[in-house]
Each structure stands twice: as C-alpha cells, then as structure tokens.
Write a protein that holds these residues in place. Structure first.
Motif, mmCIF file in Angstrom:
data_model
loop_
_atom_site.group_PDB
_atom_site.id
_atom_site.type_symbol
_atom_site.label_atom_id
_atom_site.label_comp_id
_atom_site.label_asym_id
_atom_site.label_seq_id
_atom_site.Cartn_x
_atom_site.Cartn_y
_atom_site.Cartn_z
ATOM 1 N N GLN A 1 0.808 -1.205 0.000
ATOM 2 C CA GLN A 1 0.000 0.000 0.000
ATOM 3 C C GLN A 1 0.848 1.265 0.000
ATOM 4 O O GLN A 1 0.338 2.364 -0.236
ATOM 5 C CB GLN A 1 -0.945 0.009 1.210
ATOM 6 C CG GLN A 1 -0.319 0.469 2.530
ATOM 7 C CD GLN A 1 0.671 -0.523 3.122
ATOM 8 O OE1 GLN A 1 0.760 -1.673 2.695
ATOM 9 N NE2 GLN A 1 1.412 -0.087 4.125
ATOM 10 N N GLY A 2 2.127 1.124 0.269
ATOM 11 C CA GLY A 2 3.033 2.263 0.259
ATOM 12 C C GLY A 2 3.258 2.864 1.630
ATOM 13 O O GLY A 2 2.401 2.778 2.513
ATOM 14 N N THR A 3 4.425 3.461 1.809
ATOM 15 C CA THR A 3 4.760 4.160 3.044
ATOM 16 C C THR A 3 5.451 5.471 2.672
ATOM 17 O O THR A 3 6.307 5.508 1.783
ATOM 18 C CB THR A 3 5.646 3.291 3.953
ATOM 19 O OG1 THR A 3 5.845 3.949 5.212
ATOM 20 C CG2 THR A 3 7.002 2.973 3.327
ATOM 21 N N GLN A 4 5.048 6.532 3.344
ATOM 22 C CA GLN A 4 5.559 7.867 3.004
ATOM 23 C C GLN A 4 6.924 8.093 3.649
ATOM 24 O O GLN A 4 7.113 7.840 4.842
ATOM 25 C CB GLN A 4 4.586 8.943 3.491
ATOM 26 C CG GLN A 4 5.058 10.362 3.274
ATOM 27 C CD GLN A 4 5.062 10.771 1.812
ATOM 28 O OE1 GLN A 4 4.106 10.520 1.087
ATOM 29 N NE2 GLN A 4 6.150 11.413 1.373
ATOM 30 N N VAL A 5 7.842 8.591 2.851
ATOM 31 C CA VAL A 5 9.142 9.034 3.339
ATOM 32 C C VAL A 5 9.286 10.516 2.992
ATOM 33 O O VAL A 5 9.145 10.895 1.829
ATOM 34 C CB VAL A 5 10.295 8.232 2.703
ATOM 35 C CG1 VAL A 5 11.642 8.855 3.060
ATOM 36 C CG2 VAL A 5 10.236 6.778 3.154
ATOM 37 N N THR A 6 9.536 11.321 4.007
ATOM 38 C CA THR A 6 9.697 12.757 3.810
ATOM 39 C C THR A 6 11.051 13.182 4.359
ATOM 40 O O THR A 6 11.345 12.933 5.534
ATOM 41 C CB THR A 6 8.582 13.543 4.505
ATOM 42 O OG1 THR A 6 7.310 13.112 4.006
ATOM 43 C CG2 THR A 6 8.739 15.032 4.246
ATOM 44 N N VAL A 7 11.854 13.807 3.512
ATOM 45 C CA VAL A 7 13.189 14.257 3.903
ATOM 46 C C VAL A 7 13.207 15.784 3.819
ATOM 47 O O VAL A 7 12.991 16.359 2.761
ATOM 48 C CB VAL A 7 14.272 13.661 2.996
ATOM 49 C CG1 VAL A 7 15.656 14.075 3.498
ATOM 50 C CG2 VAL A 7 14.148 12.144 2.931
ATOM 51 N N SER A 8 13.469 16.419 4.946
ATOM 52 C CA SER A 8 13.483 17.872 4.970
ATOM 53 C C SER A 8 14.909 18.387 4.845
ATOM 54 O O SER A 8 15.855 17.767 5.313
ATOM 55 C CB SER A 8 12.851 18.388 6.255
ATOM 56 O OG SER A 8 13.630 18.012 7.368
ATOM 57 N N SER A 9 15.047 19.549 4.239
ATOM 58 C CA SER A 9 16.382 20.131 4.032
ATOM 59 C C SER A 9 16.804 20.976 5.217
ATOM 60 O O SER A 9 16.024 21.249 6.118
ATOM 61 C CB SER A 9 16.365 20.983 2.766
ATOM 62 O OG SER A 9 15.385 21.985 2.857
#
Length: 116
Positions: A108-116
């Motif tokens: 189903q997918g998993t969110q990956v968020t990388v902030s600068s």
C-alpha cells in the motif's frame, strides 16, 4: 491472498537514515520472488529504487547507489531497504513489489519525507 505490508517510513532531516520493511504474507513462494522497492513522488511516475532476486542479485537506481541497500530475510518473508544519507529528493511514497512470472503484487506504500 498475498499481502505486502510496508513499514518504517516517516520524516527525517537530510543526511539522516531510515529502514523500510516489507512483510509478505499469504504465500509460500517468498523465497523465489523477485522483490523490489519503488517510489513515487507527487506529479511523477512510479520508478524502481532497488531490486533483489533469489538467489541474491541486487541492482539499484543510479540516484541511490552507494546510499541505499536492499536485503531480504527469507525466513521472515521480509525485504528491507536501508536508506542512508537521505536527500530531500528522496521524498516519495515507497512501495514494495513481489514478482514471480505472472504473479505481481504491491504493498500500500509508506511515506518518506526528507526535509532540508
């Protein structure tokens, strides 16, 4: 019914690490599946990140070589994606895929968020 369940996504600062897991259930064929991680960012097509076959051969998208490592544990029916030195451009929904001839399954997918 074959099910793939991803976990391990989240938010991380640039340079950080995350490890994604994908557990496969409902099949006794995990050991022969070719497993893959794909990702899809907003407005972009889904693309391959890494693949691992059985016996073990691995290949990676050029953008993640040297930073990401795919592995599998056939005893646990699980595939992993270790992601190091994460960059903002790695932000996406990450999907797990299992493939064996005409059998093709997605998580189903998993969110990956990388902030600068």
């Amino acid at each position: 019914q074959v099910q793939l369940v991803e976990s391990g996504g989240g938010w991380v600062q640039a340079g950080g690490s995350l490890r994604l897991s994908c557990a496969v259930s409902g099949s006794s064929l995990f050991g022969v599946y070719s497993m893959g991680w794909y990702r899809q960012a907003p407005g972009q097509q889904r693309g391959v990140v890494a693949k691992i076959t059985s016996p073990v051969f691995t290949n990676y998208a050029d953008s993640v070589k040297g930073r990401f490592t795919i592995s599998r544990d056939n005893a646990k029916n699980t595939v992993y994606l270790q992601m190091n030195s994460l960059k903002p451009e790695d932000t996406a929904v990450y999907y797990c895929n299992a493939n064996y001839y005409v059998n093709n399954y997605w998580g189903q997918g998993t969110q990956v968020t990388v902030s600068s």
